[in-house]
Write a protein that holds these residues in place. Structure first.
Motif, mmCIF file in Angstrom:
data_model
loop_
_atom_site.group_PDB
_atom_site.id
_atom_site.type_symbol
_atom_site.label_atom_id
_atom_site.label_comp_id
_atom_site.label_asym_id
_atom_site.label_seq_id
_atom_site.Cartn_x
_atom_site.Cartn_y
_atom_site.Cartn_z
ATOM 1 N N GLU A 225 0.855 -1.204 0.000
ATOM 2 C CA GLU A 225 0.000 0.000 0.000
ATOM 3 C C GLU A 225 0.884 1.245 0.000
ATOM 4 O OE1 GLU A 225 -3.347 0.745 0.544
ATOM 5 O OE2 GLU A 225 -4.144 -1.306 0.497
ATOM 6 N N ARG A 226 0.412 2.296 -0.662
ATOM 7 C CA ARG A 226 1.137 3.568 -0.577
ATOM 8 C C ARG A 226 0.523 4.398 0.546
ATOM 9 N NH1 ARG A 226 4.296 4.366 -5.333
ATOM 10 N NH2 ARG A 226 4.890 6.394 -4.526
ATOM 11 N N VAL A 227 1.358 5.219 1.189
ATOM 12 C CA VAL A 227 0.821 6.103 2.233
ATOM 13 C C VAL A 227 0.022 7.220 1.574
ATOM 14 C CG1 VAL A 227 1.765 6.495 4.515
ATOM 15 C CG2 VAL A 227 3.328 6.335 2.574
ATOM 16 N N ALA A 228 -1.093 7.559 2.190
ATOM 17 C CA ALA A 228 -1.956 8.604 1.631
ATOM 18 C C ALA A 228 -1.235 9.945 1.580
ATOM 19 C CB ALA A 228 -3.222 8.711 2.467
ATOM 20 N N ARG A 230 -1.378 14.329 0.217
ATOM 21 C CA ARG A 230 -2.206 15.508 0.499
ATOM 22 C C ARG A 230 -2.326 16.376 -0.734
ATOM 23 N NH1 ARG A 230 1.550 19.862 1.904
ATOM 24 N NH2 ARG A 230 3.622 18.961 1.699
ATOM 25 N N LYS B 281 -5.632 10.541 -5.907
ATOM 26 C CA LYS B 281 -5.802 9.813 -4.628
ATOM 27 C C LYS B 281 -4.503 9.115 -4.214
ATOM 28 C CE LYS B 281 -10.442 10.084 -4.325
ATOM 29 N NZ LYS B 281 -10.929 11.153 -3.450
ATOM 30 N N LEU B 282 -3.754 8.682 -5.210
ATOM 31 C CA LEU B 282 -2.549 7.909 -4.964
ATOM 32 C C LEU B 282 -1.333 8.793 -4.682
ATOM 33 C CD1 LEU B 282 -1.706 4.765 -5.609
ATOM 34 C CD2 LEU B 282 -0.661 5.792 -7.614
ATOM 35 N N ASP B 284 1.502 11.597 -3.572
ATOM 36 C CA ASP B 284 1.981 12.171 -2.320
ATOM 37 C C ASP B 284 1.551 13.621 -2.223
ATOM 38 O OD1 ASP B 284 4.001 10.026 -1.184
ATOM 39 O OD2 ASP B 284 4.221 10.075 -3.363
#
Ligand SMILES: Cc1cc2nc3c(=O)[nH]c(=O)nc-3n(C[C@H](O)[C@H](O)[C@H](O)COP(=O)(O)OP(=O)(O)OC[C@H]3O[C@@H](n4cnc5c(N)ncnc54)[C@H](O)[C@@H]3O)c2cc1C
Ligand SMILES: Nc1ncnc2c1ncn2[C@@H]1O[C@H](COP(=O)(O)O)[C@@H](O)[C@H]1O
Lengths: 252, 309
Positions: A225-228, A230, B281-282, B284
């Motif tokens: 999973e990738r970290v969410a 902003r 959404k994906l 950074d």
């Protein structure tokens, strides 16, 4: 000229798959299945050759469960003349698939064999090349153009550095890339007609091929999973992020 | 245990993928590197400098898959592993070699867990298979971008093999994409453009930004199909797999098949008018705005910050 096309039924490319939590595989029950998009280009290419008077008979073959008749009917509706289902409920390795296709080639003796470059479920990108090896035929993979010239074919391939064109003597094996053509949607009368075209269903055991797997699939896991992240609201913030990242890179 | 590695090269230059593969398979045994093609002298020379290479072998001749496989299959008895990068050559050649040897290849390997255990993605990278290969010989393709490059400084011996690679297929023409940007598959920064760019001319916006950052340029299939970008810029399941430190995706929705190609990116930046786009959404960092307004401003702002590579 006789053309054989190998087609696979796979989870539709628009469906997002789910990995089973116990690691045994990918959940496919209840999911929409359809013809592998690369195989569909291979079928379309064969039909276009026939329409241009360069193909007399087109045969499709699919190896899979009874439900794979679906994709054979789709191909027949697109203009293919005859279908063969090699029936098995096993999930076979690509080498076993290639060996079964060799048997079909022995029977059918096609001048040209078209396959998709890869099946979008296992993403292997093997079978065409394997079939070419086992039959000692020349191959042209990742085709974006196929031209019949005299006793041979010319194929434009999509490769890492751009494109290249190869001339191959027939019989030959070609695998299709996505830009080969835009597959047609068969009109309703063709869909009706498809049901009356010949379709042979043959049990896999009939071919006497050793299908035992060579590899052991220990488990199937979801990707990391990738970290969410902003959202930023200004170009200045975005530029600062990029500048920060780039300066770290140079520090490496 | 010993390894025969097929060198990846293009236009007379050894590609970085080869050094990445040498590093990746160093644990598996001593490595001989095979260079097949025309004009191999300079390529072999740079191959011999890669740390960890025991010997460089040269086979001269035009190299369509059947010819390459004929050369490989005469050498293969001496090796436990035959390895190539999962680029267009490796994909073309290795399954053919495997079938000829009655073996199942393990392709698109992203992780080597041990001498006989490997990880490879399936379903456009939405699942990962752990494969155990107990066959007498292992035929592998590796995704080079998943591995760090080996160092230089070596002076491995070079040996020219007798005979040459012969193929039933003849090369008629090749259309190389001319580009002064870094190689997509191994670049540290990649900027990708989508169908939203609207034209080949507008891709210049992306190219300008790429130039400033020393970045490679990529595209979606939709942009390639529309003729805005050449086919070898396509990133994704059926295009190139990238693993840069930074990927900047501009006007790209983030279809499953595109995401398959960018999973190795360390940081992802998205510029898109749609806050709900999967790539946003994906990412950074995402900026929700019109790319035609943002790119010139971003280029100017990076200038002001003195960013240049
Ligand atoms: C078998 C198969 C294999 C495939 N392989 C690949 C592959 O390898 N690689 C690949 O990329 N695709 C692949 N595709 C295609 C993929 O499914 C998508 O169609 C494609 O990636 C979409 O490209 P896109 O993001 O440019 O276009 P779109 O999905 O149309 O997205 C355009 C985006 O631009 C945004 N936008 C529009 N205007 C602006 C503006 N002015 N400023 C900022 N943002 C804007 C929109 O909000 C949207 O998010 C494959 C498809 C199939 C069926
Ligand atoms: N079960 C199957 N039945 C018929 N053709 C297949 C099958 N599996 C693979 N193929 C063919 O081989 C191509 C490449 O598949 P793969 O090597 O599995 O990625 C597909 O696009 C098909 O043309």
């Amino acid at each position: 000229m006789k053309i054989l096309v190998a087609i696979k039924r796979v989870v539709d490319h628009n469906v997002r798959i789910r990995v089973r939590p116990d690691g045994t595989g990918v959940e496919t029950t209840g999911m929409r299945l359809s013809m592998n998009p690369f195989c569909k280009r291979a079928v379309e290419a064969a039909v276009q050759l026939a329409e241009a008077g360069q193909g007399d008979e087109i045969v499709v073959v699919s190896i899979g469960p009874k439900s794979a008749i679906d994709v054979i009917l789709t191909a027949l509706a697109m203009g293919v003349h005859r279908g063969i289902l090699v029936e098995t409920d096993e999930n076979l390795e690509t080498l076993a698939i290639a060996k079964l296709l060799v048997k079909i080639l022995d029977e059918e003796q096609p001048d040209l064999v078209l396959l998709g470059k890869q099946a979008v479920d296992d993403d292997s990108n093997h079978v065409g090349q394997m079939l070419a090896a086992l039959t000692n035929r020349p191959q042209a993979t990742f085709a974006s153009e196929i031209r019949l010239i005299g006793q041979g074919i010319e194929v434009t391939r999509e490769i890492d550095s751009g494109r290249e064109s190869l001339a191959l003597p027939l019989p030959a094996i070609v695998t299709s890339d996505l830009r080969l053509n835009t597959p047609r949607n068969a009109a309703l009368p063709m869909v009706m007609k498809a049901r009356s075209k010949p379709l042979a269903i043959r049990p896999v055991a009939e071919f006497g091929v050793d299908l035992s797997p060579r590899l052991i699939i220990e488990k199937i896991s979801p990707p990391a999973e990738r970290v969410a992240g902003r959202t930023v609201s200004s170009v200045a913030e975005l530029a600062a992020f990029i500048a920060g990242d780039v300066s770290q890179m140079e520090a490496l | 245990m010993s390894v025969l590695l097929l060198a990846d090269h293009d236009a007379g230059v050894l590609s970085l993928a080869t050094a990445q593969l040498v590093h990746a398979v160093a644990e598996l045994g001593p490595i001989d590197l095979l260079v097949i093609g025309d004009d191999t002298a300079a390529i072999a020379q740079s191959a011999s400098t890669i740390a960890g290479v025991a010997k460089v072998l040269i086979a001269n001749g035009f190299s369509a898959a059947d010819g390459v496989v004929n050369v490989l299959s005469t050498l293969v008895v001496r090796y436990h592993y035959v390895v190539a990068s999962a680029g267009s050559v490796g994909k073309d050649v290795m399954p053919r070699l495997a079938a000829k040897l009655d073996l199942m290849p393990v392709t698109d390997v992203i992780k080597i867990l041990g001498p006989t255990r490997f990880e490879r993605p399936i379903y456009a990278g939405n699942a990962v298979q752990t494969v155990s290969d107990n066959q007498p010989r292992h035929i592998l393709t590796l995704r080079a971008s998943a591995f760090r490059a080996a160092a230089g400084g070596n002076t491995a011996p070079i040996e020219v093999l007798a005979g040459s690679a012969l193929s039933l297929a003849n090369l008629l023409t090749s259309h190389r994409t001319q580009s002064d940007t870094p190689d997509l598959a191994t670049a540290q920064i990649v900027i990708g453009g989508g169908i939203a760019l609207g034209s080949a001319e507008n891709f210049q916006l992306i190219k300008n930004l790429a130039k400033k950052l020393g970045a490679a340029v990529g595209a979606t299939r939709a942009a390639v199909d529309a003729g805005y970008a050449p086919n070898d810029w396509q990133i994704g399941q059926t295009g190139k797999i990238i693993a840069p430190d930074l990927y900047i995706a501009i006007g790209i929705s983030g279809a499953l098949q595109h995401l398959a190609g960018i999973q190795g990116a360390k940081k992802i930046v998205a510029i898109n008018t749609d806050a709900e786009a999967p790539l946003v959404k994906l990412a950074d960092i995402a900026l929700i705005d019109d790319l035609f307004e943002i790119i010139p401003q971003l280029t100017a702002e990076l200038d002001r910050l003195g960013v240049r590579r």
